[in-house]
Design a protein around this motif. Structure first.
Motif, PDB file in Angstrom:
ATOM      1  N   LEU A 255       0.953  -0.994  -0.055  1.00 36.19           N
ATOM      2  CA  LEU A 255       0.065  -0.070   0.053  1.00 36.19           C
ATOM      3  C   LEU A 255       1.017   1.221  -0.004  1.00 36.19           C
ATOM      4  O   LEU A 255       1.722   1.438   0.872  1.00 36.19           O
TER       5      LEU A 255
ATOM      6  N   ALA B 259      -6.146  -4.821 -13.041  1.00 35.05           N
ATOM      7  CA  ALA B 259      -6.970  -4.235 -12.086  1.00 35.05           C
ATOM      8  C   ALA B 259      -8.521  -4.889 -11.886  1.00 35.05           C
ATOM      9  O   ALA B 259      -9.034  -5.797 -12.766  1.00 35.05           O
TER      10      ALA B 259
ATOM     11  N   THR C 256      -3.290   0.899  -9.177  1.00 33.64           N
ATOM     12  CA  THR C 256      -3.749  -0.340  -8.351  1.00 33.64           C
ATOM     13  C   THR C 256      -4.225  -1.647  -9.184  1.00 33.64           C
ATOM     14  O   THR C 256      -5.079  -1.414  -9.930  1.00 33.64           O
TER      15      THR C 256
ATOM     16  N   LEU D  64       0.067  -7.687  -5.151  1.00 29.63           N
ATOM     17  CA  LEU D  64      -0.725  -6.369  -5.001  1.00 29.63           C
ATOM     18  C   LEU D  64      -0.227  -5.234  -4.654  1.00 29.63           C
ATOM     19  O   LEU D  64       0.494  -5.133  -3.745  1.00 29.63           O
TER      20      LEU D  64
ATOM     21  N   THR E 156      -1.518  -1.284  -4.076  1.00 31.62           N
ATOM     22  CA  THR E 156      -2.511  -0.445  -3.912  1.00 31.62           C
ATOM     23  C   THR E 156      -2.149   0.987  -3.813  1.00 31.62           C
ATOM     24  O   THR E 156      -1.187   1.174  -2.785  1.00 31.62           O
TER      25      THR E 156
ATOM     26  N   SER F 275      -3.386   4.755  -2.753  1.00 29.59           N
ATOM     27  CA  SER F 275      -4.464   5.447  -2.237  1.00 29.59           C
ATOM     28  C   SER F 275      -4.341   6.837  -2.491  1.00 29.59           C
ATOM     29  O   SER F 275      -3.115   7.431  -2.738  1.00 29.59           O
TER      30      SER F 275
END
Length: 115
Positions: free
Chosen positions: A11, A40, A90, A110, A112, A114
């Motif tokens: 993240l 995605a 993402t 993954l 991600t 923000s």
């Protein structure tokens, strides 16, 4: 057979950076192309960056200038440096190699981003 293991996802806030790694093992001497793809949620898997069979690199337009693909043939590792990340980056990122015409995939990592 070629085995691939990705790492480095996580993240990150928009504007941040991540570096993905892909360790490849097995029958690697006959690999002709390798690269990174991403998928995605709700979308098809797409090419991000790739080393082509003739030794060139190709990037998806949306990542040009922000992502850099590289590899270390001694360590059998491929990298994807991702800078200036955006929420639309993402996705699950997959490592891919082509060996004797067959595609091999890692399980993905993954990423991600923000806002």
């Amino acid at each position: 057979q070629v085995q691939l293991v990705e790492s480095g996802g996580g993240l990150v806030q928009a504007g941040g950076s991540l570096r993905l790694s892909c360790i490849y093992s097995g029958r690697t001497i006959s690999i002709s192309a390798m690269g990174w793809y991403r998928q995605a949620p709700g979308k098809q898997r797409e090419l991000v960056a790739v080393f082509t069979s003739d030794g060139h690199t190709t990037y998806q337009d949306s990542v040009k200038g922000r992502y850099t693909i590289s590899r270390d043939n001694v360590k059998n590792t491929m990298y994807l440096q991702m800078n200036s990340l955006k929420p639309e980056d993402t996705a699950v990122y997959y490592c891919n190699v082509v060996d004797l015409g067959k595609h091999y995939w890692g399980k993905g990592t993954l990423v991600t981003v923000s806002s």
